[in-house]
Design a protein around this motif. Structure first.
Motif: not given
Length: 320
Positions: A104-106, A117-118, A138, A279, A282, A289-291, A293
């Motif tokens: 997950t992008y963070y 950034q994961k 998140t 999500g 992408k 990453y997993w973005f 939603d």
């Protein structure tokens, strides 16, 4: 990185919940109620700036709820390759488990590199509290009361102790890697069967062939967890709980565990639901990453926290 250690943590998440909720009450409450019964040094209740963010969009919903939320992390060499939030509704006897993909992008200011950034990288640099803040953020401010960190790979032993785990294997799983540590040899035929300890380890280590890739593997492991939890309710549960007490790091106190245990005696396995943080994948700067939603996450939060009607409480369905 050990695949066995990485995927074993998914299975043990189930037993974190049962250790907390079904631990035999053999202590006298009072001053010992705040006694820490697991290892570890961090405390979410003491160290987080807030439990429910007053500026968050769901403050009223969260603050009025009678839920206990437990962040469950599977630690693998400083990376939390397993991140789940277990939300237990004390009043309505419901357990909702949300999986947050490790990729997950963070965005973290001051941290360079794609891997930083994961969300699974936060634990290594900011510990439990940093990870808890990121997960809560998140999930749109969903409160986190306690945490549990697992470092344990003896899945075979636990599965055999509960008599195996019934599973419907969607396709024949076959894979060999003699150079893995330990060597990886997997063969599980398609169809309904009860996995013994050896086969369970193979199932949890298998990572090829899922149409949805890593997300498909997460969903399969969630099904394994639910099946294992149903199996764990039985004569061998005290032994499984004992293993949990020996291996888990958590800030849950005896008083809290006892309160949950009192409520959870009648927990119906049919009232256990699993979710995946909504999500999609992408690729950004050659990193995957997993973005999450935000809109769909809000819908998930509302579904979990919505008031339970009489009909719904009798027939709780899993959410995808």
């Amino acid at each position: 990185m050990s695949n066995k250690k990485q995927f074993a943590t998914f299975f043990l998440i189930a037993f974190v919940i049962f250790t907390i909720a079904l631990m035999p009450v053999r202590f006298t409450l009072g001053k010992v109620g705040e006694t820490r019964i697991f290892g570890g040094n961090e405390s979410i209740m003491d160290q987080m700036d807030y439990i429910v963010d007053k500026s968050g969009p769901y403050y009223d919903l969260f603050s009025k709820s009678d839920r206990v939320n437990i962040l469950v992390l599977g630690d693998n060499d400083g990376l939390t390759d397993t991140i789940m939030l277990a939300s237990y509704d004390l009043k309505n006897q419901r357990l909702d488990i949300i999986s947050v993909p490790r990729d997950t992008y963070y965005l973290r200011k001051g941290y360079k590199g794609a891997a930083a950034q994961k969300i699974n990288a936060i634990y290594g640099s900011e510990g439990v509290i940093g990870t808890a803040k990121a997960v809560s953020d998140t999930l749109l401010g969903m409160p986190i009361n306690y945490y549990a960190v697992i470092e344990f790979s003896d899945v075979e032993k636990i599965v055999n102790k509960i008599g195996g785990v019934p599973m419907d294997i969607p396709f024949t799983m076959k894979y060999n890697d003699p150079y893995d540590k330990p060597p990886l040899h997997i063969y599980i035929e398609k169809g309904q069967q009860t996995l013994d300890g050896k086969k369970a380890v193979q199932f949890l280590r298998y990572r090829h062939g899922y149409p949805e890739g890593d997300i498909g593997r997460v969903k399969a492991q969630q099904e394994f967890i639910k099946s294992a939890m149903k199996q764990a309710i039985g004569p061998e549960l005290p032994g499984v709980v004992k293993l949990g007490l020996e291996e888990i790091e958590s800030d849950i106190t005896l008083g809290t565990a006892t309160k949950i245990a009192t409520k959870a005696i009648g927990l119906d396995p049919q009232n256990i639901s699993t979710y995946l943080a909504p999500g999609g994948p992408k690729t950004v700067n050659k990193a995957s990453y997993w973005f999450v939603d935000t809109e769909k996450t809000g819908e998930m939060v509302e579904q979990i926290y919505k008031p339970v009607t009489e009909d719904a409480s009798k027939n709780t369905e899993d959410a995808e």
